[in-house]
Design a protein around this motif. Structure first.
Motif, short mmCIF file in Angstrom:
data_model
loop_
_atom_site.label_atom_id
_atom_site.label_comp_id
_atom_site.label_asym_id
_atom_site.label_seq_id
_atom_site.Cartn_x
_atom_site.Cartn_y
_atom_site.Cartn_z
N ALA A 123 0.95 -2.11 7.59
CA ALA A 123 1.15 -3.54 7.89
C ALA A 123 1.05 -4.40 6.66
CB ALA A 123 0.15 -3.99 8.95
N SER A 124 -0.01 -4.21 5.87
CA SER A 124 -0.20 -5.08 4.70
C SER A 124 0.86 -4.81 3.64
CB SER A 124 -1.60 -4.91 4.13
OG SER A 124 -1.83 -3.58 3.72
N ALA A 125 1.19 -3.54 3.42
CA ALA A 125 2.19 -3.24 2.40
C ALA A 125 3.56 -3.78 2.79
CB ALA A 125 2.26 -1.73 2.18
N ARG A 126 3.90 -3.70 4.07
CA ARG A 126 5.20 -4.24 4.52
C ARG A 126 5.28 -5.75 4.35
NH1 ARG A 126 6.57 -1.01 10.20
NH2 ARG A 126 7.20 0.97 9.24
N MET A 127 4.13 -6.40 4.31
CA MET A 127 4.14 -7.85 4.13
C MET A 127 4.13 -8.25 2.66
SD MET A 127 1.89 -9.36 7.29
CE MET A 127 2.36 -11.04 6.86
N GLY A 128 4.26 -7.25 1.80
CA GLY A 128 4.45 -7.55 0.39
C GLY A 128 3.20 -7.65 -0.44
N VAL A 129 2.06 -7.24 0.09
CA VAL A 129 0.83 -7.28 -0.70
C VAL A 129 0.53 -5.88 -1.23
CG1 VAL A 129 -0.08 -9.24 0.59
CG2 VAL A 129 -0.73 -6.93 1.26
N LYS A 130 0.03 -5.81 -2.44
CA LYS A 130 -0.26 -4.54 -3.09
C LYS A 130 -1.44 -3.88 -2.39
CE LYS A 130 -1.01 -2.47 -7.66
NZ LYS A 130 -1.30 -2.75 -9.09
N THR A 131 -1.21 -2.71 -1.82
CA THR A 131 -2.17 -2.09 -0.91
C THR A 131 -2.55 -0.69 -1.37
OG1 THR A 131 -1.21 -3.31 0.95
CG2 THR A 131 -2.57 -1.39 1.49
N MET A 183 -9.79 -0.14 -14.57
CA MET A 183 -9.89 -0.48 -13.15
C MET A 183 -8.50 -0.76 -12.58
SD MET A 183 -11.89 -3.66 -11.31
CE MET A 183 -13.45 -3.26 -12.08
N ASP A 184 -8.19 -0.13 -11.45
CA ASP A 184 -6.95 -0.42 -10.74
C ASP A 184 -7.18 -1.60 -9.81
OD1 ASP A 184 -5.77 1.68 -12.02
OD2 ASP A 184 -5.83 3.04 -10.30
N ARG A 185 -6.25 -2.55 -9.80
CA ARG A 185 -6.41 -3.78 -9.03
C ARG A 185 -5.34 -3.87 -7.95
NH1 ARG A 185 -10.03 -6.92 -11.85
NH2 ARG A 185 -10.30 -6.35 -14.05
N TYR A 186 -5.79 -4.31 -6.77
CA TYR A 186 -4.91 -4.43 -5.61
C TYR A 186 -5.16 -5.75 -4.89
CZ TYR A 186 -4.22 0.56 -6.38
OH TYR A 186 -3.92 1.78 -6.94
N ASP A 187 -4.26 -6.07 -3.98
CA ASP A 187 -4.52 -7.20 -3.09
C ASP A 187 -5.45 -6.78 -1.96
OD1 ASP A 187 -2.83 -9.11 -4.40
OD2 ASP A 187 -1.08 -8.13 -3.52
N VAL A 188 -5.16 -5.61 -1.37
CA VAL A 188 -5.95 -5.10 -0.25
C VAL A 188 -6.30 -3.64 -0.51
CG1 VAL A 188 -5.97 -4.57 2.22
CG2 VAL A 188 -4.88 -6.67 1.42
N ILE A 189 -7.56 -3.29 -0.35
CA ILE A 189 -8.00 -1.90 -0.38
C ILE A 189 -8.54 -1.55 0.98
CG2 ILE A 189 -9.71 -0.28 -1.28
CD1 ILE A 189 -9.49 -1.63 -3.99
N ILE A 190 -8.03 -0.46 1.55
CA ILE A 190 -8.45 0.00 2.89
C ILE A 190 -9.12 1.34 2.73
CG2 ILE A 190 -7.63 0.69 5.18
CD1 ILE A 190 -5.12 -1.19 4.45
N CYS A 191 -10.32 1.47 3.25
CA CYS A 191 -11.06 2.73 3.20
C CYS A 191 -11.00 3.39 4.57
CB CYS A 191 -12.51 2.50 2.79
SG CYS A 191 -12.71 2.06 1.06
N GLY A 192 -10.42 4.58 4.62
CA GLY A 192 -10.28 5.32 5.87
C GLY A 192 -8.84 5.30 6.34
#
Length: 391
Positions: free
Chosen positions: A21-29, A1-10
């Protein structure tokens, strides 16, 4: 399983801006997209107009949406692939402020911005299921060339437009007018060249198609009917060379959130404590075999989008951005346009990043920290406006 801070569908207008936005703030997206390119309606479906970054009825500071969406169109303009109209010009028609872009260049610039930000991309791979426990989504399954793959995150964001991820999880939703009727979709098609190799009316060709976007069987029937419609036009002499790969949708599921935006507040431009971005478009419900229902907004009170309407009431780590946000039907018909979706995506993902950084659930995030982060990153926030200069 790959693990992230935020997963966005679409990876449409909302998902693209959310991921950056989320990646620029340093969270794994991670960004999941069922088609093989980003942009959604803007690129895949050939609707190359981005509405609307300004409210023309404001005496000064007419821009109401900026941030990542505006950065994107400015990059396209510098490359020669976007036409940005005068946002301060006197209003004569509702579409005069549309930013027109080249769809191929738009997808390429989106790729660039996503990769530069460090987003993990899953193109041509759609969400297939979601697993839940104790009021949270625990993992999602995506369909890949190698079979099903499991991904997990702290926060999941549904930017599919139709609310597919939320539906997989079992979130409550509404759709259409309550009697099963949804707005027709649009199939865009492109003409063949004439004898002198000139493009004929490129980009102005479209058919409205009745479609029930929340049923796969109904979508299948509608797609078949749309191609039959084009074929009949060709037999009657229509010079059609190609068409978008599918019918572009206007309406799908509206996922139940912690709050539901309503048309009275939307049209009045009500500002709530958790209003995190603006939207400027009018109530615009297309109807089959009848004129569209239109309700224009002709004053300087710009509609706002609430963060609580982008947080699921059923799952504490599920958010929505784009046209599947919590809203009544009239409001949804207004906020579904691309610039508004860009603003929503950036605002929702910024809130997710702040919540992850502060180790709190998204429903408990400090709204002032979210607004400060948005302001720092160049977005325009209700109640925290600053002078905006068109760079």
């Amino acid at each position: 399983m790959d693990r992230y801070d935020v997963i966005i569908c679409g990876a449409g207008s909302a998902g693209f801006c959310a991921a950056v936005a989320s990646a620029r703030m340093g969270v794994k997206t991670a960004l999941i997209e069922k088609y093989n390119m980003p942009g959604g309606i803007l690129t895949v479906f050939g609707n190359n107009a981005i509405d609307q970054f300004n409210n023309p009825y404001i005496p000064e500071k007419k821009m109401v949406i900026a941030g990542i969406g505006w950065e994107f169109v400015k990059r396209l303009e510098r490359e020669g692939y976007a036409r940005i109209p005068d946002m301060n010009a006197e209003r004569k028609s509702h579409d005069q402020y549309s930013v027109k872009v080249n769809p191929v260049a738009a997808a390429k610039i989106m790729d660039d911005m996503l990769l530069e930000s460090g987003v993990h991309l899953y193109y041509g791979q759609s969400a297939a299921d979601a697993k839940t426990a104790d009021g949270q989504i625990t993992e999602i399954l995506i369909a890949t060339k190698s079979g099903l793959k499991s991904l997990s995150a702290k926060i999941y964001m549904d930017c599919t437009g139709d609310g597919d991820l939320a539906a997989f999880a079992g979130a409550s939703f509404a759709a259409g007018d309550g009697e099963g009727r949804l707005q027709p979709g649009t199939l865009r098609y492109y003409p063949a060249v004439d004898a002198q190799d000139r493009i004929l009316n490129y980009g102005d060709n479209q058919n409205h198609v009745p479609i029930e976007a929340v049923s796969s069987d109904a979508v299948t029937r509608a797609e078949i009917a749309s191609r039959k419609m084009l074929f009949e036009q060709m037999k009657q002499g229509g010079r059609i060379m190609a068409a978008a790969p599918a019918v572009g949708l206007r309406e799908g599921r509206r996922i139940a959130g912690l709050s539901e935006m309503n048309v009275q507040d939307y049209c009045a431009g009500t500002v709530f404590p958790d209003s995190v971005c603006y939207s400027y478009w009018f109530v615009d419900i297309h109807r089959e075999n009848a004129p569209s229902y239109i309700r224009y907004i002709t004053h300087d009170k710009t509609p706002t989008i609430r963060l609580s309407a982008m947080i699921s009431k059923d799952f504490s780590n599920l958010m929505m951005a784009g046209r599947c946000v919590s809203s009544d039907r009239e409001t949804n018909s207004a906020l579904r346009v691309k610039a508004s979706c860009m603003a929503m995506g950036e605002a929702a993902a910024t809130a997710a990043a702040v919540a992850i950084r502060d180790h709190v659930k998204i429903g408990m995030v400090d709204i002032e920290k979210v607004k400060d982060a948005l302001d720092k990153n160049g977005a325009i926030i209700p109640g925290k406006e600053r002078a905006f200069e068109r760079a």
